[in-house]
Design an enzyme around this catalytic site. Structure first.
Site, PDB file in Angstrom:
ATOM      1  CE  LYS A 211     -12.413   3.064   0.277  1.00  0.00           C
ATOM      2  NZ  LYS A 211     -11.106   2.783  -0.361  1.00  0.00           N
TER       3      LYS A 211
ATOM      4  N   GLY B 250      -6.258   3.935   8.938  1.00  0.00           N
ATOM      5  CA  GLY B 250      -5.467   4.537   7.867  1.00  0.00           C
ATOM      6  C   GLY B 250      -4.599   5.635   8.435  1.00  0.00           C
TER       7      GLY B 250
ATOM      8  CD  GLU C 110      -2.443  13.944   4.427  1.00  0.00           C
ATOM      9  OE1 GLU C 110      -1.511  13.112   4.401  1.00  0.00           O
ATOM     10  OE2 GLU C 110      -2.751  14.660   3.463  1.00  0.00           O
ATOM     11  CB  THR C 111      -7.148   9.552   5.633  1.00  0.00           C
ATOM     12  OG1 THR C 111      -6.128   9.555   4.647  1.00  0.00           O
ATOM     13  CG2 THR C 111      -8.475   9.260   4.987  1.00  0.00           C
ATOM     14  N   GLY C 112      -7.582  10.426   8.693  1.00  0.00           N
ATOM     15  CA  GLY C 112      -8.400  10.365   9.922  1.00  0.00           C
ATOM     16  C   GLY C 112      -8.972  11.728  10.275  1.00  0.00           C
TER      17      GLY C 112
ATOM     18  CD  GLU D 263      -7.239   1.310  16.140  1.00  0.00           C
ATOM     19  OE1 GLU D 263      -5.998   1.435  16.187  1.00  0.00           O
ATOM     20  OE2 GLU D 263      -7.926   1.019  17.124  1.00  0.00           O
TER      21      GLU D 263
ATOM     22  CB  CYS E 150      -0.272   1.041  12.301  1.00  0.00           C
ATOM     23  SG  CYS E 150      -0.841  -0.435  13.128  1.00  0.00           S
TER      24      CYS E 150
ATOM     25  CD  GLU F 244       2.463   5.976   9.884  1.00  0.00           C
ATOM     26  OE1 GLU F 244       1.611   6.651   9.281  1.00  0.00           O
ATOM     27  OE2 GLU F 244       2.185   4.934  10.508  1.00  0.00           O
TER      28      GLU F 244
HETATM   29  P1  NAD Z   1      -5.013   6.059   3.883  1.00  0.00           P
HETATM   30  O1  NAD Z   1      -5.434   6.953   4.976  1.00  0.00           O
HETATM   31  O2  NAD Z   1      -4.490   6.655   2.639  1.00  0.00           O
HETATM   32  O3  NAD Z   1      -6.222   5.118   3.431  1.00  0.00           O
HETATM   33  C1  NAD Z   1      -6.890   4.250   4.323  1.00  0.00           C
HETATM   34  C2  NAD Z   1      -8.272   3.959   3.782  1.00  0.00           C
HETATM   35  O4  NAD Z   1      -9.002   5.182   3.754  1.00  0.00           O
HETATM   36  C3  NAD Z   1      -8.292   3.433   2.339  1.00  0.00           C
HETATM   37  O5  NAD Z   1      -9.351   2.518   2.183  1.00  0.00           O
HETATM   38  C4  NAD Z   1      -8.566   4.689   1.533  1.00  0.00           C
HETATM   39  O6  NAD Z   1      -9.160   4.444   0.278  1.00  0.00           O
HETATM   40  C5  NAD Z   1      -9.518   5.426   2.456  1.00  0.00           C
HETATM   41  N1  NAD Z   1      -9.544   6.872   2.243  1.00  0.00           N
HETATM   42  C6  NAD Z   1      -8.552   7.677   1.780  1.00  0.00           C
HETATM   43  N2  NAD Z   1      -8.988   8.955   1.702  1.00  0.00           N
HETATM   44  C7  NAD Z   1     -10.272   8.958   2.134  1.00  0.00           C
HETATM   45  C8  NAD Z   1     -11.252   9.974   2.292  1.00  0.00           C
HETATM   46  N3  NAD Z   1     -11.002  11.234   1.990  1.00  0.00           N
HETATM   47  N4  NAD Z   1     -12.463   9.624   2.771  1.00  0.00           N
HETATM   48  C9  NAD Z   1     -12.725   8.347   3.111  1.00  0.00           C
HETATM   49  N5  NAD Z   1     -11.849   7.340   2.962  1.00  0.00           N
HETATM   50  C10 NAD Z   1     -10.622   7.635   2.489  1.00  0.00           C
HETATM   51  O7  NAD Z   1      -3.951   5.051   4.524  1.00  0.00           O
HETATM   52  P2  NAD Z   1      -3.149   3.880   3.803  1.00  0.00           P
HETATM   53  O8  NAD Z   1      -2.038   4.490   3.049  1.00  0.00           O
HETATM   54  O9  NAD Z   1      -4.087   2.969   3.088  1.00  0.00           O
HETATM   55  O10 NAD Z   1      -2.608   3.064   5.074  1.00  0.00           O
HETATM   56  C11 NAD Z   1      -1.462   3.417   5.734  1.00  0.00           C
HETATM   57  C12 NAD Z   1      -1.792   4.160   7.017  1.00  0.00           C
HETATM   58  O11 NAD Z   1      -2.644   3.371   7.849  1.00  0.00           O
HETATM   59  C13 NAD Z   1      -0.570   4.443   7.862  1.00  0.00           C
HETATM   60  O12 NAD Z   1      -0.614   5.753   8.336  1.00  0.00           O
HETATM   61  C14 NAD Z   1      -0.701   3.456   9.020  1.00  0.00           C
HETATM   62  O13 NAD Z   1      -0.051   3.826  10.196  1.00  0.00           O
HETATM   63  C15 NAD Z   1      -2.168   3.389   9.195  1.00  0.00           C
HETATM   64  N6  NAD Z   1      -2.550   2.160   9.904  1.00  0.00           N
HETATM   65  C16 NAD Z   1      -2.998   2.246  11.204  1.00  0.00           C
HETATM   66  C17 NAD Z   1      -3.320   1.092  11.915  1.00  0.00           C
HETATM   67  C18 NAD Z   1      -3.800   1.152  13.344  1.00  0.00           C
HETATM   68  O14 NAD Z   1      -4.342   0.149  13.813  1.00  0.00           O
HETATM   69  N7  NAD Z   1      -3.633   2.249  14.048  1.00  0.00           N
HETATM   70  C19 NAD Z   1      -3.189  -0.157  11.294  1.00  0.00           C
HETATM   71  C20 NAD Z   1      -2.722  -0.204   9.981  1.00  0.00           C
HETATM   72  C21 NAD Z   1      -2.427   0.957   9.289  1.00  0.00           C
END
Ligand code: NAD
Length: 495
Positions: free
Chosen positions: A179, A233, A236-238, A255, A289, A390
Site C-alpha cells: 500500500k 510513516g 501518530e499513524t503508527g 518505522e 525520517c 517532528e
Molecule cells: P503517514 O503516517 O501519514 O503515512 C504513511 C503511510 O501510512 C501512507 O501509505 C499512508 O497512506 C498510510 N496511512 C495513513 N493513515 C493510515 C491508517 N489510518 N491506516 C493505515 N495506513 C495509513 O506518514 P507520511 O506523511 O507518508 O510520511 C512521513 C512520516 O514517515 C514521517 O513521520 C517520517 O519520519 C516517517 N518515516 C519514517 C522512516 C523510518 O524508517 N523510521 C522512514 C521514512 C519516513
C-alpha cells in the site's frame, strides 16, 4: 521537460492481474509546478479484501514459501537487476512525484536495488539449529515465513523504503500486499509493473493496492487474514496501526518519526562535519525520517561554526528536481507546506531567533510549487514545539552546549529515538556519548548507513522492530520448535 512526460493511469495489481477499482481515480501532481504526473486507483476496502484473499491463497498453496531458497533468491536478484536497468526512467517519475533532485532519485533507486540484492543472498542463509538433549531426544528450531504481510509505505523515499520490506518478505517466503502513499503511487505502481512479469513469481505473491490511509491502509491493517503489517510513516499513524492490529494480534513492525540530534564537538573535523550537518537536514527538503533536525554545537566553536553553516546554507540551489543544478526541491504537497510554515510561525511566536530562511519562495516559477527556504532557528529552548516535534521540512533548531553530559541530555530530551550523529576525534568520548544516547542508530563522523547489512530502526516512539540487515529478515520469520523424542518404534521404522 515535464511536457514530454506521459501521464499514465494505474489500476491495482491483484492475484497477478491488473484490476480496476470502482472507487475512482486519484491524481498525483509535481510539487514543483502542480502539473499532473500519474493517476492511480482510489481503492475501496473490498479491493483490499480481494488482494488479501489472493495473497492468502498464494501463501497457503506453498508455491512460494516452499520454493528452494535459491529460487527465491533468483527472483529477488531479477527484481534488483530490473531496478538497476530501469533507473533512468523510474528516477524521472520519482522526481516528478516527490520533487527531490534527480541525482537523489537515482541514488534512492540504486540503494533499493542494493537492498534487494542483499536479501537475495540472505534468502539462502535462513537456517535453524538442533539442540540435543540426549541420544534420542533432539529439538529442531526452525524459522518459517510469517505469512501474508501488508507493506505500508510513505512518500518520502518510496522505493527505497519499499525495498526494506519487500526484500526480506520475499526472501522469507511471505506473500505481500503493498500500500503506497498517495503522492507516490505512480512510481510505485510503475515499479510493480516492471517486476510483475518476472518468471518464478507465482500470481498472488505480490499484490499492490493504492489509495489513502483511510480507508485503504486501515482495511489492510484490520483484515484478519493479514498476519503482519510492516509500516513506515508517522508516529501518530503508527499508534493507530498498533491499535488496529490488535484485531487478530497480528505482528507489527513500525518505522516511525524522528527528531535526531547532530552533535559537533570542538575537536571534530569541521570541514567534514559542516556539510554533513547541513545536508542531513536539508537533503530532501528536510523530509527524511533520519534528518538531523537538532544541531548541537559545542560553545567553544559555536559562533565560527554557525557563521560558516549559514553562509553554506544561503548557497543551496533550490528548484525543480529535474534541473541538473537543483540541490533542494520543494516539499511534497500543500498540506506539508502549510505544516512547515505553521512550525516556522510557532518558532517565532515562542521566541526562537530565525537566523536563516523562514519563507516560502513565491517569485517567478517558484510560485507554482511548494518551495520553502532552508530555515535555521537559534536561541531555541528545549520546551518549544519546534524542538520537540517532528516538522518534516527544511527547518533546523540549533543549540549550543558546554560539556559532553549536556549534549547527551539535550539529545535525549525527546520522545523520539531514531538516529543521531556525533562528530569528534576522541575515541573515549565517542564511546561514552554513543552509549548514552538512546537511539536505534548512531553515526560517528559520518551520516547514513554504509550498506544494507546493518539494521535500522527506532528506540522510544520512533518505532518497533528493525529493518535491513539479518534483523530485518528475522522480522518476516517466526520461530517453531519441534521437540523429537526418538522412541524405539520410531527407530525400528527408520531401520
Ligand atoms: P503517514 O503516517 O501519514 O503515512 C504513511 C503511510 O501510512 C501512507 O501509505 C499512508 O497512506 C498510510 N496511512 C495513513 N493513515 C493510515 C491508517 N489510518 N491506516 C493505515 N495506513 C495509513 O506518514 P507520511 O506523511 O507518508 O510520511 C512521513 C512520516 O514517515 C514521517 O513521520 C517520517 O519520519 C516517517 N518515516 C519514517 C522512516 C523510518 O524508517 N523510521 C522512514 C521514512 C519516513
Amino acid at each position: 521537460m515535464q511536457s514530454e512526460h506521459e501521464t499514465k493511469t494505474y489500476s491495482n495489481f491483484i492475484g497477478g492481474k491488473w484490476t480496476e477499482s470502482s472507487g475512482g481515480i486519484i491524481e498525483s501532481h509535481n510539487p514543483a509546478n502542480g502539473v499532473p504526473v500519474s493517476r492511480s486507483a482510489r481503492s475501496k476496502p473490498e479491493d483490499v479484501a480481494h488482494a488479501v484473499e489472493e495473497a492468502r491463497k498464494a501463501f497457503d498453496s506453498g508455491d512460494w514459501s516452499s520454493k528452494r531458497p535459491a529460487d527465491r533468491a533468483r527472483v529477488l536478484r531479477e527484481i534488483s537487476d530490473t531496478l538497476r536497468r530501469e533507473t533512468e526512467a523510474l528516477s524521472v517519475l520519482l522526481t516528478l512525484e516527490t520533487g527531490k533532485p534527480l541525482a537523489d532519485s537515482r541514488g534512492e533507486l540504486l540503494n533499493a536495488a542494493n537492498v534487494l540484492e542483499y536479501y537475495a543472498s540472505a534468502a539462502r542463509h535462513i537456517v535453524g539449529r538442533i539442540p540435543r538433549y540426549g541420544a534420542s531426544d533432539v529439538s529442531l528450531v526452525v524459522h518459517e515465513p510469517v505469512g501474508v504481510c501488508g507493506l505500508i509505505v510513505p512518500w518520502n523515499s518510496p522505493i527505497s523504503l519499499l525495498s526494506w520490506k519487500l526484500g526480506p518478505a520475499l526472501a522469507a517466503g511471505c506473500t505481500v500486499v503493498i500500500k503506497p502513499a498517495v503522492y507516490t503511487s505512480g512510481v510505485t505502481m510503475e515499479f510493480v509493473k516492471l517486476i510483475s512479469a518476472i518468471e518464478g513469481l507465482p500470481p498472488g505473491v505480490l499484490n499492490a493496492v493504492t489509495g489513502p490511509g483511510e480507508p485503504v491502509g486501515s482495511a489492510l491493517v484490520k483484515n484478519r487474514d493479514v498476519d503482519k503489517i510492516s509500516f513506515t510513516g508517522s508516529t501518530e499513524t503508527g499508534r493507530k496501526i498498533m491499535e488496529m492490529a490488535s484485531t487478530n494480534l497480528k505482528k507489527v513492525n513500525l518505522e516511525c518519526g524522528g527528531k535526531s540530534a547532530d552533535i559537533i564537538f570542538d575537536d571534530a573535523n569541521l570541514e567534514a562535519a559542516l556539510p554533513s550537518a547541513m545536508w542531513s537536514i536539508f537533503r530532501s527538503a528536510g523530509q527524511s525520517c533520519n534528518a538531523g533536525s537538532r544541531l548541537l554545537v559545542q560553545r567553544t566553536i559555536y559562533d565560527k561554526f554557525m557563521q560558516g553553516f549559514k553562509e553554506a546554507t544561503a548557497k543551496i540551489r533550490i528548484g525543480n528536481g529535474l534541473e541538473s543544478s537543483t540541490e533542494m526541491g520543494p516539499v511534497v504537497s500543500e498540506t506539508q507546506l502549510n505544516r512547515v510554515l505553521g512550525y516556522i510561525k510557532s518558532g517565532q511566536d515562542e521566541g526562537a531567533r530565525l537566523t536563516a530562511g523562514g519563507k516560502r519562495l513565491v517569485h517567478g516559477d517558484y510560485s507554482k510549487g511548494f518551495f520553502v527556504q532552508p530555515t535555521v532557528f537559534e536561541g531555541v529552548e528545549r520546551n518549544m514545539h519546534i524542538f520537540q516535534e517532528e516538522i518534516f521540512g527544511p527547518v533546523l533548531c540549533v543549540l549550543p552546549f558546554e560539556e559532553e553530559e549536556d549534549a547527551v541530555s539535550i539529545a535525549n530530551d525527546t520522545e523520539f529515538g531514531l538516529a543521531g550523529d556525533v562528530w569528534s576525534h576522541s575515541l573515549t568520548r565517542i564511546m561514552r556519548v554513543s552509549q548514552g544516547i538512546r537511539t536505534g542508530t548512531l553515526w560517528v563522523n559520518r551520516h547514513l548507513n554504509p550498506g544494507p547489512e546493518v539494521p535500522f530502526g527506532g528506540y522510544k516512539q520512533s518505532g518497533l522492530g528493525r529493518e535491513t540487515g539479518m534483523e530485518g529478515l528475522m522480522e518476516f520469520l517466526q520461530t517453531k520448535h519441534i521437540s523429537l523424542q526418538l522412541t524405539d518404534s520410531f527407530e525400528r521404522v527408520r531401520r
